[in-house]
Design a protein around this motif. Structure first.
Motif, PDB file in Angstrom:
ATOM      1  N   LEU A   6       1.073  -1.028  -0.409  1.00  0.00           N
ATOM      2  CA  LEU A   6      -0.155   0.423  -0.272  1.00  0.00           C
ATOM      3  C   LEU A   6       0.995   1.180   0.132  1.00  0.00           C
ATOM      4  O   LEU A   6       1.433   1.318   1.156  1.00  0.00           O
ATOM      5  CB  LEU A   6      -0.307  -0.410   1.290  1.00  0.00           C
ATOM      6  N   GLY A   7       0.601   1.895  -1.042  1.00  0.00           N
ATOM      7  CA  GLY A   7       1.817   3.010  -1.059  1.00  0.00           C
ATOM      8  C   GLY A   7       0.988   4.163  -0.762  1.00  0.00           C
ATOM      9  O   GLY A   7       2.223   5.589  -0.354  1.00  0.00           O
ATOM     10  N   TRP A   8      -0.323   4.561  -1.024  1.00  0.00           N
ATOM     11  CA  TRP A   8      -0.264   5.798  -0.580  1.00  0.00           C
ATOM     12  C   TRP A   8      -1.396   6.323  -0.244  1.00  0.00           C
ATOM     13  O   TRP A   8      -2.680   5.284  -1.051  1.00  0.00           O
ATOM     14  CB  TRP A   8       0.050   6.933  -2.026  1.00  0.00           C
ATOM     15  N   PHE A   9      -2.728   7.381  -0.213  1.00  0.00           N
ATOM     16  CA  PHE A   9      -3.946   7.298   0.531  1.00  0.00           C
ATOM     17  C   PHE A   9      -3.802   9.000  -0.444  1.00  0.00           C
ATOM     18  O   PHE A   9      -3.035   9.410   0.007  1.00  0.00           O
ATOM     19  CB  PHE A   9      -3.974   7.227   1.262  1.00  0.00           C
ATOM     20  N   ASP A  10      -4.742   9.427  -1.035  1.00  0.00           N
ATOM     21  CA  ASP A  10      -5.628  10.861  -1.307  1.00  0.00           C
ATOM     22  C   ASP A  10      -6.597  10.983  -1.947  1.00  0.00           C
ATOM     23  O   ASP A  10      -7.611  10.149  -1.417  1.00  0.00           O
ATOM     24  CB  ASP A  10      -4.365  11.122  -2.522  1.00  0.00           C
ATOM     25  N   LEU A  11      -7.193  11.746  -1.078  1.00  0.00           N
ATOM     26  CA  LEU A  11      -8.878  11.943  -1.373  1.00  0.00           C
ATOM     27  C   LEU A  11      -9.626  12.937  -2.347  1.00  0.00           C
ATOM     28  O   LEU A  11      -8.602  14.044  -2.637  1.00  0.00           O
ATOM     29  CB  LEU A  11      -8.935  12.827  -0.073  1.00  0.00           C
ATOM     30  N   THR A  12      -9.865  12.810  -3.323  1.00  0.00           N
ATOM     31  CA  THR A  12     -10.323  14.018  -4.451  1.00  0.00           C
ATOM     32  C   THR A  12     -11.870  14.146  -4.231  1.00  0.00           C
ATOM     33  O   THR A  12     -12.625  13.392  -3.746  1.00  0.00           O
ATOM     34  CB  THR A  12     -10.110  12.773  -5.969  1.00  0.00           C
ATOM     35  N   VAL A  13     -11.616  15.760  -4.463  1.00  0.00           N
ATOM     36  CA  VAL A  13     -13.125  15.988  -4.037  1.00  0.00           C
ATOM     37  C   VAL A  13     -13.320  17.436  -4.884  1.00  0.00           C
ATOM     38  O   VAL A  13     -12.206  17.881  -5.055  1.00  0.00           O
ATOM     39  CB  VAL A  13     -13.005  16.840  -2.583  1.00  0.00           C
ATOM     40  N   PRO A  14     -14.864  18.048  -5.076  1.00  0.00           N
ATOM     41  CA  PRO A  14     -14.816  19.015  -6.106  1.00  0.00           C
ATOM     42  C   PRO A  14     -13.589  19.956  -5.111  1.00  0.00           C
ATOM     43  O   PRO A  14     -13.840  20.872  -6.372  1.00  0.00           O
ATOM     44  CB  PRO A  14     -16.024  19.690  -6.289  1.00  0.00           C
ATOM     45  N   ASP A  15     -13.562  20.484  -3.994  1.00  0.00           N
ATOM     46  CA  ASP A  15     -13.348  21.976  -3.382  1.00  0.00           C
ATOM     47  C   ASP A  15     -12.188  21.307  -2.242  1.00  0.00           C
ATOM     48  O   ASP A  15     -12.620  20.953  -0.526  1.00  0.00           O
ATOM     49  CB  ASP A  15     -14.614  22.835  -2.932  1.00  0.00           C
ATOM     50  N   ALA A  16     -11.216  21.011  -3.083  1.00  0.00           N
ATOM     51  CA  ALA A  16     -10.223  20.926  -2.548  1.00  0.00           C
ATOM     52  C   ALA A  16      -9.918  21.760  -1.021  1.00  0.00           C
ATOM     53  O   ALA A  16      -9.654  21.574   0.059  1.00  0.00           O
ATOM     54  CB  ALA A  16      -8.720  20.370  -3.050  1.00  0.00           C
ATOM     55  N   GLU A  17      -9.777  23.085  -1.010  1.00  0.00           N
ATOM     56  CA  GLU A  17      -9.350  24.279   0.039  1.00  0.00           C
ATOM     57  C   GLU A  17     -10.331  24.397   0.795  1.00  0.00           C
ATOM     58  O   GLU A  17      -9.722  23.879   2.390  1.00  0.00           O
ATOM     59  CB  GLU A  17      -9.472  25.573  -0.960  1.00  0.00           C
TER      60      GLU A  17
ATOM     61  N   SER B 257     -11.366  17.720  -7.851  1.00  0.00           N
ATOM     62  CA  SER B 257     -11.793  16.446  -8.883  1.00  0.00           C
ATOM     63  C   SER B 257     -11.390  17.231 -10.212  1.00  0.00           C
ATOM     64  O   SER B 257     -12.598  17.900 -11.231  1.00  0.00           O
ATOM     65  CB  SER B 257     -13.002  16.731  -8.569  1.00  0.00           C
ATOM     66  N   ARG B 258      -9.965  17.663 -10.282  1.00  0.00           N
ATOM     67  CA  ARG B 258     -10.053  18.470 -11.650  1.00  0.00           C
ATOM     68  C   ARG B 258      -8.801  17.430 -12.621  1.00  0.00           C
ATOM     69  O   ARG B 258      -8.498  16.715 -11.812  1.00  0.00           O
ATOM     70  CB  ARG B 258      -9.626  20.115 -11.913  1.00  0.00           C
ATOM     71  N   GLY B 259      -8.456  17.887 -14.426  1.00  0.00           N
ATOM     72  CA  GLY B 259      -7.339  17.665 -14.347  1.00  0.00           C
ATOM     73  C   GLY B 259      -7.791  16.280 -14.499  1.00  0.00           C
ATOM     74  O   GLY B 259      -8.184  15.446 -15.003  1.00  0.00           O
TER      75      GLY B 259
ATOM     76  N   LEU C  84     -13.015  12.103 -10.913  1.00  0.00           N
ATOM     77  CA  LEU C  84     -13.340  10.017 -10.234  1.00  0.00           C
ATOM     78  C   LEU C  84     -14.176  10.981  -9.225  1.00  0.00           C
ATOM     79  O   LEU C  84     -14.161  12.428  -8.960  1.00  0.00           O
ATOM     80  CB  LEU C  84     -12.076  10.103  -9.525  1.00  0.00           C
ATOM     81  N   PRO C  85     -14.985  10.926  -9.060  1.00  0.00           N
ATOM     82  CA  PRO C  85     -16.221  10.904  -7.551  1.00  0.00           C
ATOM     83  C   PRO C  85     -15.369  11.024  -6.054  1.00  0.00           C
ATOM     84  O   PRO C  85     -13.616  11.012  -6.479  1.00  0.00           O
ATOM     85  CB  PRO C  85     -17.222   9.601  -7.056  1.00  0.00           C
ATOM     86  N   PRO C  86     -16.075  12.219  -5.857  1.00  0.00           N
ATOM     87  CA  PRO C  86     -15.835  12.203  -3.774  1.00  0.00           C
ATOM     88  C   PRO C  86     -15.232  11.210  -3.684  1.00  0.00           C
ATOM     89  O   PRO C  86     -15.839   9.887  -3.287  1.00  0.00           O
ATOM     90  CB  PRO C  86     -16.584  13.172  -3.484  1.00  0.00           C
TER      91      PRO C  86
END
Length: 131
Positions: free
Chosen positions: A12-23, A67-69, A74-76
């Motif tokens: 398991l190398g990494w986790f990240d969170l993808t969301v419409p409003d990262a800030e 959730s860009r580029g 990807l969904p949140p």
């Protein structure tokens, strides 16, 4: 992804969170957990995603991404990355064994390549091939 040593195949190398409003979500986790953040320039300065760091040691532990580029399809979600030797070969095996390719394979530049898959039970993860 960290540029330190290559992760072991199968780890398991990494986790990240993808969301419409990262800030907004970056600030939420900063207040709730105490994570500090640093910007990661995306798409030649078009926007920033964020590395999240522990408050005591400053260790980078995760990312919070828009959730860009490359993440626009990807969904949140919290996405875990499983290290593979060859992402193209693993994605073919995924499809041949009852899984689905959700996104990719995609190039991550100096970090490597990844694709997002769904296993036969419907669980989603990413396969990651380090550079």
């Amino acid at each position: 992804m960290s540029e330190q040593q290559k992760p072991e195949i199968g780890s398991l190398g990494w986790f990240d969170l993808t969301v419409p409003d990262a800030e907004k979500v970056r600030d939420f986790y900063s207040k709730v957990i105490g994570w500090q953040w640093e910007p990661v320039e995306m798409e030649k300065g078009a926007y920033n995603d964020y590395n999240m760091k522990t408050p005591e040691s400053g260790l980078t532990v995760t990312g919070v991404c828009h959730s860009r580029g490359v993440n626009s399809d990807l969904p949140p979600n919290w996405l875990l990355y499983l290290t593979v030797e060859n992402v193209e070969r693993s994605s073919v095996e995924c499809a041949a064994n009852g899984g689905k390719i959700i996104a990719g394979p995609k190039d991550m530049g100096k970090f490597g390549k990844y694709c997002v898959i769904e296993d036969p039970a419907g669980a989603v993860c990413a396969l990651f091939e380090p550079a």
